[in-house]
Scaffold this motif. Structure first.
Motif, PDB file in Angstrom:
ATOM      1  N   ASP A  93       1.049  -1.387   0.006  1.00  0.00           N
ATOM      2  CA  ASP A  93      -0.066  -0.130  -0.026  1.00  0.00           C
ATOM      3  C   ASP A  93       0.798   1.178  -0.126  1.00  0.00           C
ATOM      4  OD1 ASP A  93      -2.987  -0.524   0.370  1.00  0.00           O
ATOM      5  OD2 ASP A  93      -2.053  -2.043   1.306  1.00  0.00           O
ATOM      6  N   GLN A  96       1.559   2.371  -3.580  1.00  0.00           N
ATOM      7  CA  GLN A  96       0.577   2.911  -3.973  1.00  0.00           C
ATOM      8  C   GLN A  96      -0.035   4.394  -3.736  1.00  0.00           C
ATOM      9  OE1 GLN A  96      -1.459   1.359  -6.565  1.00  0.00           O
ATOM     10  NE2 GLN A  96       0.029  -0.162  -6.625  1.00  0.00           N
ATOM     11  N   LEU A  97       0.236   4.299  -2.443  1.00  0.00           N
ATOM     12  CA  LEU A  97       0.097   5.897  -1.882  1.00  0.00           C
ATOM     13  C   LEU A  97       0.908   7.073  -2.572  1.00  0.00           C
ATOM     14  CD1 LEU A  97      -0.373   4.896   1.778  1.00  0.00           C
ATOM     15  CD2 LEU A  97      -1.885   6.297   0.549  1.00  0.00           C
ATOM     16  N   TYR A 279      -0.474  -7.116   8.491  1.00  0.00           N
ATOM     17  CA  TYR A 279      -0.912  -6.588   7.369  1.00  0.00           C
ATOM     18  C   TYR A 279      -2.319  -7.469   6.979  1.00  0.00           C
ATOM     19  CZ  TYR A 279      -1.768  -4.951   2.474  1.00  0.00           C
ATOM     20  OH  TYR A 279      -2.350  -4.488   1.407  1.00  0.00           O
ATOM     21  N   LYS A 283      -6.241  -6.116   6.856  1.00  0.00           N
ATOM     22  CA  LYS A 283      -7.075  -6.369   6.043  1.00  0.00           C
ATOM     23  C   LYS A 283      -8.357  -7.188   6.160  1.00  0.00           C
ATOM     24  CE  LYS A 283      -6.818  -7.834   0.898  1.00  0.00           C
ATOM     25  NZ  LYS A 283      -6.141  -8.605  -0.002  1.00  0.00           N
ATOM     26  N   ARG A 291      -9.826  -1.987  -0.344  1.00  0.00           N
ATOM     27  CA  ARG A 291      -9.148  -0.701  -0.622  1.00  0.00           C
ATOM     28  C   ARG A 291      -7.537  -1.134  -0.249  1.00  0.00           C
ATOM     29  NH1 ARG A 291      -9.773   3.692   2.982  1.00  0.00           N
ATOM     30  NH2 ARG A 291      -8.053   4.618   1.848  1.00  0.00           N
ATOM     31  N   PHE A 292      -7.322  -2.280   0.461  1.00  0.00           N
ATOM     32  CA  PHE A 292      -6.110  -2.543   0.603  1.00  0.00           C
ATOM     33  C   PHE A 292      -5.477  -3.237  -0.676  1.00  0.00           C
ATOM     34  CE2 PHE A 292      -7.279  -2.398   4.884  1.00  0.00           C
ATOM     35  CZ  PHE A 292      -6.094  -2.449   5.850  1.00  0.00           C
ATOM     36  N   GLY A 293      -4.186  -2.625  -0.625  1.00  0.00           N
ATOM     37  CA  GLY A 293      -3.400  -2.806  -2.129  1.00  0.00           C
ATOM     38  C   GLY A 293      -3.640  -1.910  -3.059  1.00  0.00           C
ATOM     39  N   LYS A 294      -4.749  -0.970  -2.712  1.00  0.00           N
ATOM     40  CA  LYS A 294      -4.777   0.035  -3.525  1.00  0.00           C
ATOM     41  C   LYS A 294      -4.410   1.547  -3.117  1.00  0.00           C
ATOM     42  CE  LYS A 294      -8.697  -2.224  -5.452  1.00  0.00           C
ATOM     43  NZ  LYS A 294     -10.264  -2.549  -5.294  1.00  0.00           N
ATOM     44  N   GLY A 295      -3.553   1.119  -2.047  1.00  0.00           N
ATOM     45  CA  GLY A 295      -3.349   2.605  -1.390  1.00  0.00           C
ATOM     46  C   GLY A 295      -3.923   3.110  -0.077  1.00  0.00           C
ATOM     47  N   ALA A 296      -4.230   2.034   0.729  1.00  0.00           N
ATOM     48  CA  ALA A 296      -4.959   2.305   2.164  1.00  0.00           C
ATOM     49  C   ALA A 296      -3.850   2.460   3.124  1.00  0.00           C
ATOM     50  CB  ALA A 296      -5.657   1.152   2.525  1.00  0.00           C
ATOM     51  N   GLY A 299      -2.851   0.101   5.278  1.00  0.00           N
ATOM     52  CA  GLY A 299      -1.664  -1.011   4.932  1.00  0.00           C
ATOM     53  C   GLY A 299      -0.170  -0.576   5.175  1.00  0.00           C
TER      54      GLY A 299
END
Lengths: 508, 168
Positions: A93, A96-97, A279, A283, A291-296, A299
């Motif tokens: 994450d 992604q952020l 982690y 999740k 949302r985890f894995g997409k920039g949470a 995470g």
């Protein structure tokens, strides 16, 4: 109270604070650079501690350990490459952020939750370490042998994919430590009549060789093959998370800190496992798990809290029983031994002042982590741009100095070269190096206690089963091995089923 | 190198090493006296254990080779050592070994500072093939000077002055 006051005086002396700060800085630098782990930093820093007093020396090592654990998040978040294995879960994450333009917030959050995780585990450590040590106070040679055997059983957990390879590595470590004068009878073993080999393979020289030399060879080879990756780190700053963000994630931080401390206390586990478990639970328990894995942000919170909480957890078996859980704590153990602080129950009786000083040094280290990361994050981004091959040249110099400084002898530098070659060979043969370290560290104690127990019992092997505590350790050791063995079998079965399924699908 | 070839090679090498170790320990280390076990038992037992574990690795290597040969008999069995990449790696392994040994020798003979300058310059010029004199000079002098300042002066560590050089 007097003890605490004198510990505060020693641990907060300018030289002690400076040592912790330098250690933290070195750890952060090494932790930030992918491939250059803080274990390498610890191996290189260890010889420097020779000329220091005990408290600044241990402070330097603890600072390096803690700084390194935290530093891994910088490249994980900015580049998507974990600086250390412990920060691998942060990549998911964190990177992604960064892609979404929130790198500063991710870095700031990582710093804050890392400090929380570290200090939380320190409190747990202070509460439990004394209790464990008191229990261990009545241990004789049989119990210590059983305990060390249990410590060695964690080789299974450090064996990566192949148990046989892990065991081979452990045996090689144990073999290396039998070279030299025998502890009990003073008999020469594999010295070939040379005086220099009588002292055996120095643990510190072996550690530098195992961790730093393979890294140098790898960096040189990659440069020679033009395999080096250019780093495009942008200029960033640290943005502290708002109070609301911290409040929203407070229980996640507490849960992750518990996971990190608990896993850290089990020898043979360490930061990467703790971070991934934290982690996964974050999740699972999140309302918006997708949302985890997409920039949470959660995470980043969970793995960073957990991997830093491992530091306090790992110190529990290290200080109370003298069992290192991973290579980093094995190096800290070497540092303690060099300065006459033998971990185990007697440490708390003989050196209570130093124990308090260690606790205070850990707090100072986390304050330094906060200050250095918040003020100097731009510097760490620049560090990522230094070419790996030039850093490797500097490491050659550090290795040479470090090995020579052990006994002021070129012989140790030659030993390092040979062991470094061996380490690289083992690495290329996919034989893990961490069990070698465990064998090196625990080998002498294992042999000494085994033989002492037999001498005291006049050669009666039944003595090893005469103590309930010892039997408990044997059962635990068997449990660890069985768990790992069944885990591996399950993985192998799953892989076989998958291959069969694929073959059937192809046939259809 | 295919993984199975590596298993066989590594298994064989370790088996030979374990056997030689066991033999040397048996012939050169005294078995000791009195109750319990003597100084020879541990290294001897470890040697035997290594032989056993290497044999396991070797057997698993043979099994994997057979399985792979059945699945993909035409697969290229060329080993890393003979490829361009393998040669580069071998060259670097030998170079790093030589550099460290030379560093140890020179440090003792001509002192830490001069040895560091020479070794850093040689590593960059000869091993890495860097042809930028200013970068090499900056690295060599910077590292030697930095170490002298930090280790020698600030931390008070002993830096070898060199036995071939006169004492001033």
């Amino acid at each position: 109270m007097d003890l605490l006051y004198s510990a505060l005086t020693v641990a907060l002396a300018p030289d002690a604070i400076l040592a912790v700060a330098i250690g933290t800085f070195v750890g952060l630098v090494f932790g930030s650079i992918p491939g250059l782990t803080f274990t390498v930093a610890l191996a290189l820093v260890l010889p420097v501690t020779f000329s220091l007093e005990a408290t600044p020396a241990i402070g330097l090592l603890l600072g390096t350990y803690i700084g390194g654990m935290t530093g891994g998040s910088v490249s994980a978040i900015l580049l998507g490459i974990p600086g250390t294995p412990s920060s691998a879960a942060t990549v998911i994450d964190g990177y992604q952020l960064t892609k979404r333009g929130k790198a500063s917030l991710a870095l700031g959050t990582a710093v804050i939750v890392s400090t929380f995780g570290g200090l939380f585990s320190l409190v747990v450590m202070i509460v439990s370490v004394d209790f464990v040590a008191k229990m261990a106070l009545h241990f004789g040679p049989v119990e210590i042998f059983a305990l060390v055997l249990f410590g060695l059983s964690t080789i299974c957990g450090l064996s990566e994919k192949s148990l046989v390879r892990g065991l081979i590595a452990g045996v090689i470590g144990l073999m290396l430590m039998t070279i030299g004068l025998d502890d009990i009878d003073g008999v020469q073993r594999l010295t070939f009549g040379t005086i220099t080999l009588q002292q055996g393979v120095n643990l510190l020289v072996a550690m530098i060789a195992l961790f730093a030399v393979p890294h140098v060879i790898q960096a040189f080879t990659e440069y020679y093959r033009n395999d080096t990756q250019t780093v495009n780190a942008t200029d960033v700053s640290v943005e502290l998370p708002s109070f609301r963000v911290l409040k929203d994630n407070f229980w996640l931080m507490v849960r992750s800190a518990f996971i990190g401390t608990g896993i850290g206390a089990i020898p043979g586990t360490g930061g990467p496992i703790a971070a991934f478990i934290a982690y996964a639970q974050a999740k699972r328990s999140a309302k918006d798990g997708e949302r985890f894995g997409k920039g949470a942000l959660a995470g980043v919170v969970a793995p960073e809290t957990a991997n830093n909480a491992v530091t306090g957890g790992a110190m529990i078996p290290l200080l109370s029983l003298g069992i290192p859980g991973d290579p980093a704590t094995a190096l800290v153990l070497s540092g303690l031994l060099i300065h006459g602080l033998v971990p185990g129950p007697m440490l708390f009786i003989q050196h209570p002042g130093e124990i308090y000083a260690i606790y205070i040094s850990i707090i100072v280290a986390y304050i330094c982590v906060l200050a250095i990361q918040l003020l100097g994050i731009r510097f760490f981004v620049q560090i990522l741009r230094v070419p790996a091959h030039l850093l490797a040249v500097a490491i050659v110099v550090m290795c040479g100095f470090g090995a020579y400084a052990v006994r002021n002898s070129a012989f140790d530098v030659y030993t390092m070269a040979i062991l470094g070659l061996l380490a690289y060979g083992l690495m290329r043969a996919r034989i893990p190096l961490t069990p070698v370290i465990l064998g090196l560290v625990l080998g002498p104690t294992l042999e000494r206690e085994f033989r002492t127990a037999l001498i005291l019992s006049e050669g009666n092997f039944a003595t090893f089963f005469s103590s309930v505590t010892a039997v408990v350790f044997y059962v635990l050791a068997i449990g660890v091995i069985a768990l790992h063995f069944f885990g591996q079998s399950r993985e192998a079965r799953a892989a076989r089923n998958k291959t069969k399924q694929q073959q059937q699908e192809k046939a259809v | 190198m295919r993984a199975v070839h590596r298993d066989q090679l590594v298994g064989t090498l370790l088996l030979v090493f374990g056997a030689v170790w066991t033999g040397v320990v048996y012939l050169t280390v005294s078995p000791g006296f009195g109750d319990g076990i003597g100084p020879r038992a541990f290294p001897l037992g470890l040697g035997v254990l290594l032989v056993f574990l290497s044999a396991l690795l070797l057997v698993s290597g043979f099994r994997k080779t057979r399985a792979q040969a059945q699945e993909a008999p035409e697969e290229d069995a060329e080993t890393d050592g003979f490829t361009e990449k393998g040669r580069a790696e071998l060259r670097m392994v030998a170079s790093v070994f030589a550099v460290i040994v030379a560093y140890g020798f020179l440090m003792e003979k001509i002192g830490f500072q001069i040895a560091t300058v020479l070794i850093v310059a040689a590593s960059m010029w000869l091993v890495l093939g860097i042809r930028k004199p200013t970068v090499i000079a900056a690295m060599a002098i910077g590292l030697a000077g930095g170490c002298w300042l930090v280790f020698g002066k600030i931390l008070g560590a002993y830096l070898p002055p060199g036995t071939w050089l006169p004492n001033f």
